[in-house]
Design an enzyme around this catalytic site. Structure first.
Site, short mmCIF file in Angstrom:
data_model
loop_
_atom_site.label_atom_id
_atom_site.label_comp_id
_atom_site.label_asym_id
_atom_site.label_seq_id
_atom_site.Cartn_x
_atom_site.Cartn_y
_atom_site.Cartn_z
N CYS A 116 2.47 -11.13 46.22
CA CYS A 116 1.56 -11.01 45.08
C CYS A 116 1.60 -9.57 44.58
CB CYS A 116 0.16 -11.37 45.55
SG CYS A 116 -1.14 -11.07 44.35
N HIS A 245 -3.53 -18.85 45.78
CA HIS A 245 -3.70 -17.42 46.07
C HIS A 245 -4.28 -16.67 44.87
CE1 HIS A 245 -2.45 -13.55 48.00
NE2 HIS A 245 -2.46 -13.16 46.74
N GLU A 246 -3.67 -16.85 43.72
CA GLU A 246 -4.10 -16.08 42.54
C GLU A 246 -5.49 -16.52 42.07
OE1 GLU A 246 -2.54 -13.41 41.82
OE2 GLU A 246 -0.74 -13.84 43.01
N HIS A 249 -8.02 -14.55 43.81
CA HIS A 249 -8.30 -13.25 43.17
C HIS A 249 -9.23 -13.42 41.98
CE1 HIS A 249 -5.65 -10.91 45.63
NE2 HIS A 249 -4.53 -11.42 45.16
N HIS A 255 -6.92 -9.45 49.56
CA HIS A 255 -5.89 -9.95 50.47
C HIS A 255 -6.43 -10.06 51.90
CE1 HIS A 255 -2.47 -8.82 47.56
NE2 HIS A 255 -2.86 -10.07 47.42
ZN LIG Z 1 -2.69 -11.37 45.92
#
Ligand SMILES: [Zn+2]
Ligand SMILES: *[C@@H]1O[C@H](CO)[C@@H](O)[C@H](O)[C@H]1NC(C)=O
Ligand SMILES: *[C@@H]1O[C@H](CO)[C@@H](O)[C@H](O)[C@H]1NC(C)=O
Ligand SMILES: [Zn+2]
Length: 291
Positions: A116, A245-246, A249, A255
């Site tokens: 990422c 994952h994104e 965020h 993380h």
């Molecule tokens: Zn990330």
């Protein structure tokens, strides 16, 4: 948190303009050139050391390194100094490697994995940027400047499923809307420089990036070999994994240090992930109380 003016500036930049802190392009070529650094440690000089410094700075390990002022001083740039050793140790500690400050093969291998683009929050604590309670129902729209190889329906279904997995484990609900409608989150595929100082780098290297609340921006590198198969297939990047994952965020997650967490910074080509893990769920519960 280090209460120090420079770190504070970094922190504010991360908070308000996260993509502006990503710096210059790190192309996969320069990630490959890290291979030549294997075996080096403090005191060595090598022409590829600036690539290592760039990598560690870009991902949050060498915040005091100023690439511009060192541009005219090759000796210093190519030199493995104390600051670089500390940064390598911090990186090794974060990724559960032997903390030697030396570039052993396990360290180089970890650095070569696709990951990422959001820096690891190791030298500062990301302020707990959160969506306010009147924003627990979030709408999202797609706006891409490039069309990916994946069929649009596969993209929409996979992204919707990634949102569902977060919804099942948090206070949030999500709804796709047309780009013309008001929306909280915007997702898109882009190539190379795409207007936000977090330019993409072609296949592998940086796969995607996203902003913390409440900016709501998620960008995928259109040049990745994304796959929705399970397992992803040789050399392919699991699109569900990157999407989960994104989205983490977008909701305010940083993380994780747990290699099995979806919020771990790297993605292993060929492998797929079908759900959040316990660490991800604990993280979102810590950030927002669950009903
Ligand atoms: Zn990330
Ligand atoms: C750490 O060092 C030990 C002893 O040298 C070695 O056996 C092990 O493989 C190393 N671990 C990693 C992740 O490099
Ligand atoms: C979609 O993105 C483009 C830039 O790629 C931008 O100019 C445009 O305003 C965006 N559209 C909407 C509705 O946000
Ligand atoms: Zn971007």
């Amino acid at each position: 948190m280090a209460v120090n003016f420079l770190f504070l500036i970094v922190l504010l930049l991360i908070h308000h303009l996260p993509l502006r802190t990503l710096g210059h392009n790190t192309n996969f070529q320069s990630l490959n050139s890290l291979l030549s650094l294997q075996g080096l440690s403090k005191g060595h000089t090598a022409k590829d050391i600036p690539n290592l410094k760039h990598y560690l700075k870009r991902f949050g390990y060498l915040n005091n390194y100023d690439e511009t002022t060192l541009n005219n001083n090759n000796n210093q740039k190519d030199y493995f100094d104390d600051a670089l050793e500390s940064a390598v140790k911090l990186y090794q500690k974060n990724y559960n490697l032997n903390v030697t400050g030396k570039l052993d093969s396990a360290t180089i291998k970890q650095m070569s994995l696709p990951r990422c683009g959001v820096p690891d929050n190791v030298q500062y604590v990301i302020p707990g940027a959160k969506w306010p309670p009147n924003k627990y129902h979030l709408t999202y729209a797609f706006n891409s400047s490039k069309q990916p190889a994946l069929p649009p329906e596969d993209v929409r279904t996979t992204v919707a499923f990634a949102f569902t997995l977060w919804a099942r484990n948090s206070v949030f609900t999500f709804q796709e809307v047309d780009l013309g409608q008001p929306h909280d989150l915007v997702l898109g595929f882009h190539q190379g420089y795409h207007g936000d100082n977090g330019p993409f780098d072609g296949p592998y290297g940086v796969l995607a990036h996203a902003t913390p609340p409440t900016e709501g921006i998620l960008h995928y590198d259109v040049e990745e070999y994304f796959s929705i198969s399970d397992p992803a297939g040789a050399g392919k990047i699991d699109f569900l994994w990157v999407s989960m994952h994104e989205i983490g965020h977008l909701l305010g997650m940083g993380h994780s240090l747990d290699p099995l967490a979806v919020m771990y910074a790297t993605v292993t080509p060929g492998m797929s992930r079908k759900n959040l893990n316990a660490d991800d769920v604990a993280g979102i519960h810590t950030l927002y109380l669950t009903p």
